[in-house]
Design an enzyme around this catalytic site. Sequence first.
Site, PDB file in Angstrom:
ATOM      1  N   GLU A   1      -9.627  -2.256   5.708  1.00  0.00           N
ATOM      2  CA  GLU A   1     -10.229  -2.100   7.022  1.00  0.00           C
ATOM      3  C   GLU A   1     -11.424  -3.047   7.158  1.00  0.00           C
ATOM      4  O   GLU A   1     -11.886  -3.611   6.153  1.00  0.00           O
ATOM      5  CB  GLU A   1     -10.685  -0.639   7.198  1.00  0.00           C
ATOM      6  CG  GLU A   1      -9.564   0.392   7.033  1.00  0.00           C
ATOM      7  CD  GLU A   1      -8.595   0.468   8.212  1.00  0.00           C
ATOM      8  OE1 GLU A   1      -8.531  -0.463   9.043  1.00  0.00           O
ATOM      9  OE2 GLU A   1      -7.879   1.483   8.306  1.00  0.00           O
TER      10      GLU A   1
ATOM     11  N   ASP B   1       0.821  -1.211   0.000  1.00  0.00           N
ATOM     12  CA  ASP B   1       0.000   0.000   0.000  1.00  0.00           C
ATOM     13  C   ASP B   1       0.855   1.260   0.000  1.00  0.00           C
ATOM     14  O   ASP B   1       2.077   1.195   0.146  1.00  0.00           O
ATOM     15  CB  ASP B   1      -0.964  -0.007   1.203  1.00  0.00           C
ATOM     16  CG  ASP B   1      -0.287  -0.466   2.494  1.00  0.00           C
ATOM     17  OD1 ASP B   1       0.952  -0.362   2.579  1.00  0.00           O
ATOM     18  OD2 ASP B   1      -0.984  -0.902   3.413  1.00  0.00           O
TER      19      ASP B   1
ATOM     20  N   ASN C   1      -7.283  -3.573  14.622  1.00  0.00           N
ATOM     21  CA  ASN C   1      -8.669  -3.892  14.235  1.00  0.00           C
ATOM     22  C   ASN C   1      -8.723  -5.050  13.239  1.00  0.00           C
ATOM     23  O   ASN C   1      -9.762  -5.297  12.638  1.00  0.00           O
ATOM     24  CB  ASN C   1      -9.352  -2.652  13.645  1.00  0.00           C
ATOM     25  CG  ASN C   1      -8.668  -2.150  12.373  1.00  0.00           C
ATOM     26  OD1 ASN C   1      -7.701  -2.745  11.909  1.00  0.00           O
ATOM     27  ND2 ASN C   1      -9.168  -1.051  11.816  1.00  0.00           N
TER      28      ASN C   1
ATOM     29  N   HIS D   1      -7.035  -5.268  10.411  1.00  0.00           N
ATOM     30  CA  HIS D   1      -6.827  -4.943   8.992  1.00  0.00           C
ATOM     31  C   HIS D   1      -5.547  -5.565   8.458  1.00  0.00           C
ATOM     32  O   HIS D   1      -4.591  -5.795   9.200  1.00  0.00           O
ATOM     33  CB  HIS D   1      -6.893  -3.430   8.742  1.00  0.00           C
ATOM     34  CG  HIS D   1      -5.697  -2.633   9.180  1.00  0.00           C
ATOM     35  ND1 HIS D   1      -5.775  -1.294   9.485  1.00  0.00           N
ATOM     36  CD2 HIS D   1      -4.391  -2.968   9.363  1.00  0.00           C
ATOM     37  CE1 HIS D   1      -4.575  -0.844   9.805  1.00  0.00           C
ATOM     38  NE2 HIS D   1      -3.721  -1.842   9.746  1.00  0.00           N
TER      39      HIS D   1
HETATM   40  P1  PGA Z   1       2.464  -1.950  12.705  1.00  0.00           P
HETATM   41  O1  PGA Z   1       1.298  -1.886  11.627  1.00  0.00           O
HETATM   42  O2  PGA Z   1       3.440  -2.982  12.238  1.00  0.00           O
HETATM   43  O3  PGA Z   1       3.049  -0.579  12.681  1.00  0.00           O
HETATM   44  O4  PGA Z   1       1.833  -2.309  14.008  1.00  0.00           O
HETATM   45  C1  PGA Z   1       0.764  -3.051  11.121  1.00  0.00           C
HETATM   46  C2  PGA Z   1      -0.475  -2.751  10.319  1.00  0.00           C
HETATM   47  O5  PGA Z   1      -1.209  -1.805  10.659  1.00  0.00           O
HETATM   48  O6  PGA Z   1      -0.723  -3.459   9.349  1.00  0.00           O
END
Ligand code: PGA
Length: 250
Positions: free
Chosen positions: A147, A71, A140, A142
């Site tokens: 999301e 992304d 959450n 995702h």
């Molecule tokens: P993080 O993010 O590794 O910074 O916890 C992971 C994500 O949101 O996919």
Amino acid sequence: MAGNIKLQICDNAADVAIQAAAAFAELVRAQPDAVIGLATGSTPEASYAEMARLHRDSGLSFADVTSFNLDEYWGLGGDHDQSYRHFMNDRLFQHIDINPWNTHVLNGKARFPELECRSFEDRILAVGGIDLWLLGIGGNGHIAFNEPGSPVDSRTRLVSLTQETIESNSDGRFFSDASEVPRCALSAGIGTIRESSSLILLATGEKKADAIAAAVEGPFSVDCPASLLQDHADCTFIIDAGAASKLTSK
Ligand code: PGA
């Protein structure tokens, strides 16, 4: 339901990084022209440091590897220090011998987002698909910026970030203030991700424990996007004890 998800539970975050980097090293040694999928965020940083170390100390070569990232923030160019293109150059690409032309990160400043997303999917198809894609997971559930509510067959597209994701990315690790975080992103879809031959999802720390429990032991549901990996033929979660702490069966 645990589905097909394989669990590799490590003592700590450092071991998660070593195991993840080892899986990529094994693939690239066996198949030097492998197509790999990559992720951004705090969690994979140590894995990238370990891949760079394997390149430096053990001669692991990425010279013929092609990469695709999950992304990119919508509105940020690759020269912005919070763009995911910048993150990848800084944390991994400049430390290994990958050909920069073979690294694909969505262009957050593309004039036509639909065309950019279609071209991203076309480039994946043109190289024969992705062999192994690294994923993180949000609190959450995702995956990438898919999301809760994202369809199982979603493709690369322009999406909105939830307030929870905006706040999580402005806790000082990346943006210092929520007002600076872009509200939208270009993201590979869940359908795009599910087409990768193999998947490795990383999670560390207790703040990910609920999401991991929902993904592994909860229903196959768009409410927890990572649970939509349950029926994948080759999906491994490499997690530490904190992230595993809410699993009932380990
Ligand atoms: P993080 O993010 O590794 O910074 O916890 C992971 C994500 O949101 O996919």
